[in-house]
Scaffold this motif. Structure first.
Motif, mmCIF file in Angstrom:
data_model
loop_
_atom_site.group_PDB
_atom_site.id
_atom_site.type_symbol
_atom_site.label_atom_id
_atom_site.label_comp_id
_atom_site.label_asym_id
_atom_site.label_seq_id
_atom_site.Cartn_x
_atom_site.Cartn_y
_atom_site.Cartn_z
ATOM 1 N N GLY A 47 0.775 -1.298 -0.178
ATOM 2 C CA GLY A 47 -0.090 -0.066 0.044
ATOM 3 C C GLY A 47 0.892 1.202 0.120
ATOM 4 O O GLY A 47 0.503 2.246 -0.734
ATOM 5 N N TYR A 48 1.924 1.347 0.758
ATOM 6 C CA TYR A 48 2.817 2.360 0.622
ATOM 7 C C TYR A 48 3.549 2.490 -0.610
ATOM 8 O O TYR A 48 3.565 3.614 -1.217
ATOM 9 C CB TYR A 48 3.841 2.234 1.740
ATOM 10 N N LEU A 49 4.128 1.577 -1.401
ATOM 11 C CA LEU A 49 4.428 1.655 -2.614
ATOM 12 C C LEU A 49 3.645 2.277 -3.749
ATOM 13 O O LEU A 49 3.793 2.665 -4.375
ATOM 14 C CB LEU A 49 4.959 0.178 -3.368
ATOM 15 N N ASP A 50 2.344 1.845 -3.502
ATOM 16 C CA ASP A 50 1.280 2.146 -4.342
ATOM 17 C C ASP A 50 0.854 3.490 -3.947
ATOM 18 O O ASP A 50 -0.004 4.314 -4.739
ATOM 19 C CB ASP A 50 0.098 1.351 -4.191
ATOM 20 N N GLY A 51 1.157 4.204 -2.989
ATOM 21 C CA GLY A 51 0.892 5.466 -2.380
ATOM 22 C C GLY A 51 -0.624 5.646 -1.704
ATOM 23 O O GLY A 51 -1.032 6.668 -1.430
ATOM 24 N N ARG A 56 9.924 -6.195 -2.565
ATOM 25 C CA ARG A 56 10.901 -5.339 -3.367
ATOM 26 C C ARG A 56 11.472 -6.410 -4.750
ATOM 27 O O ARG A 56 11.313 -5.893 -5.713
ATOM 28 C CB ARG A 56 12.290 -5.191 -2.771
ATOM 29 N N ASP A 57 11.624 -7.497 -4.488
ATOM 30 C CA ASP A 57 12.338 -8.516 -5.505
ATOM 31 C C ASP A 57 10.997 -9.407 -6.390
ATOM 32 O O ASP A 57 11.221 -9.856 -7.306
ATOM 33 C CB ASP A 57 13.171 -9.612 -4.722
ATOM 34 N N SER A 58 9.979 -9.246 -5.811
ATOM 35 C CA SER A 58 9.106 -10.031 -6.646
ATOM 36 C C SER A 58 8.120 -9.210 -7.677
ATOM 37 O O SER A 58 7.729 -8.213 -7.163
ATOM 38 C CB SER A 58 7.651 -10.556 -5.528
ATOM 39 N N PRO A 59 8.175 -9.536 -8.791
ATOM 40 C CA PRO A 59 7.448 -8.947 -9.765
ATOM 41 C C PRO A 59 5.887 -8.893 -9.616
ATOM 42 O O PRO A 59 4.948 -8.178 -10.240
ATOM 43 C CB PRO A 59 7.642 -9.700 -11.248
ATOM 44 N N PRO A 105 3.817 -4.289 -9.935
ATOM 45 C CA PRO A 105 4.434 -4.706 -11.376
ATOM 46 C C PRO A 105 4.800 -3.552 -12.270
ATOM 47 O O PRO A 105 5.696 -3.364 -13.032
ATOM 48 C CB PRO A 105 3.617 -5.893 -12.094
ATOM 49 N N SER A 106 4.324 -2.285 -11.786
ATOM 50 C CA SER A 106 4.526 -1.151 -12.703
ATOM 51 C C SER A 106 5.834 -0.428 -12.364
ATOM 52 O O SER A 106 6.090 0.363 -13.006
ATOM 53 C CB SER A 106 3.257 -0.206 -12.668
ATOM 54 N N LYS A 136 14.398 -0.559 -9.303
ATOM 55 C CA LYS A 136 15.117 0.875 -8.736
ATOM 56 C C LYS A 136 14.180 1.532 -8.226
ATOM 57 O O LYS A 136 14.225 2.012 -6.985
ATOM 58 C CB LYS A 136 15.881 1.500 -9.975
ATOM 59 N N GLU A 137 12.966 1.827 -8.648
ATOM 60 C CA GLU A 137 11.743 2.567 -8.177
ATOM 61 C C GLU A 137 11.425 2.129 -6.649
ATOM 62 O O GLU A 137 11.125 2.707 -5.711
ATOM 63 C CB GLU A 137 10.656 2.704 -8.842
ATOM 64 N N LYS A 138 11.280 0.656 -6.477
ATOM 65 C CA LYS A 138 10.937 0.137 -5.475
ATOM 66 C C LYS A 138 12.063 0.396 -4.513
ATOM 67 O O LYS A 138 11.576 0.703 -3.209
ATOM 68 C CB LYS A 138 10.483 -1.528 -5.712
ATOM 69 N N GLN A 139 13.220 0.067 -4.691
ATOM 70 C CA GLN A 139 14.215 0.380 -3.851
ATOM 71 C C GLN A 139 14.250 1.716 -3.170
ATOM 72 O O GLN A 139 14.402 2.032 -2.047
ATOM 73 C CB GLN A 139 15.757 -0.055 -4.516
ATOM 74 N N GLU A 140 14.126 2.594 -4.398
ATOM 75 C CA GLU A 140 14.053 4.207 -3.347
ATOM 76 C C GLU A 140 12.948 4.511 -2.671
ATOM 77 O O GLU A 140 12.895 5.025 -1.858
ATOM 78 C CB GLU A 140 13.894 4.889 -4.809
#
Length: 77
Positions: A18-22, A54-57, A61-62, A66-70
């Motif tokens: 949820g955080y990654l998705d905003g 981080r590692d799982s597609p 997936p969008s 690198k974006e996930k890591q940041e």
């Protein structure tokens, strides 16, 4: 207790995604991590969940790796 731990892993995974998705703010994620560490799991388990997301597609997936890591960097601090 194992059921609670499995539930907590799914809860943490959902919170991090949820955080990654905003959809979830950083303060909520950090508070959830603190609660999980105090009640359900250790820090290494949290870090393993972060690595899996981080590692799982499958998760976000969008986003590139690198974006996930940041985006995940502030969570690990």
């Amino acid at each position: 207790m194992a059921d609670k731990q499995e539930w907590a892993k799914k809860w943490m995974t959902g919170t991090i995604v949820g955080y990654l998705d905003g959809r979830v703010n950083l303060g909520t994620v950090k508070g959830s991590i603190l609660k999980a560490i105090l009640n359900y799991m250790d820090k290494e388990t949290i870090l393993a969940i972060i690595r899996t997301v981080r590692d799982s597609p499958h998760y976000c997936p969008s986003l590139s790796m690198k974006e996930k890591q940041e985006r995940l960097r502030p969570i690990k601090e």
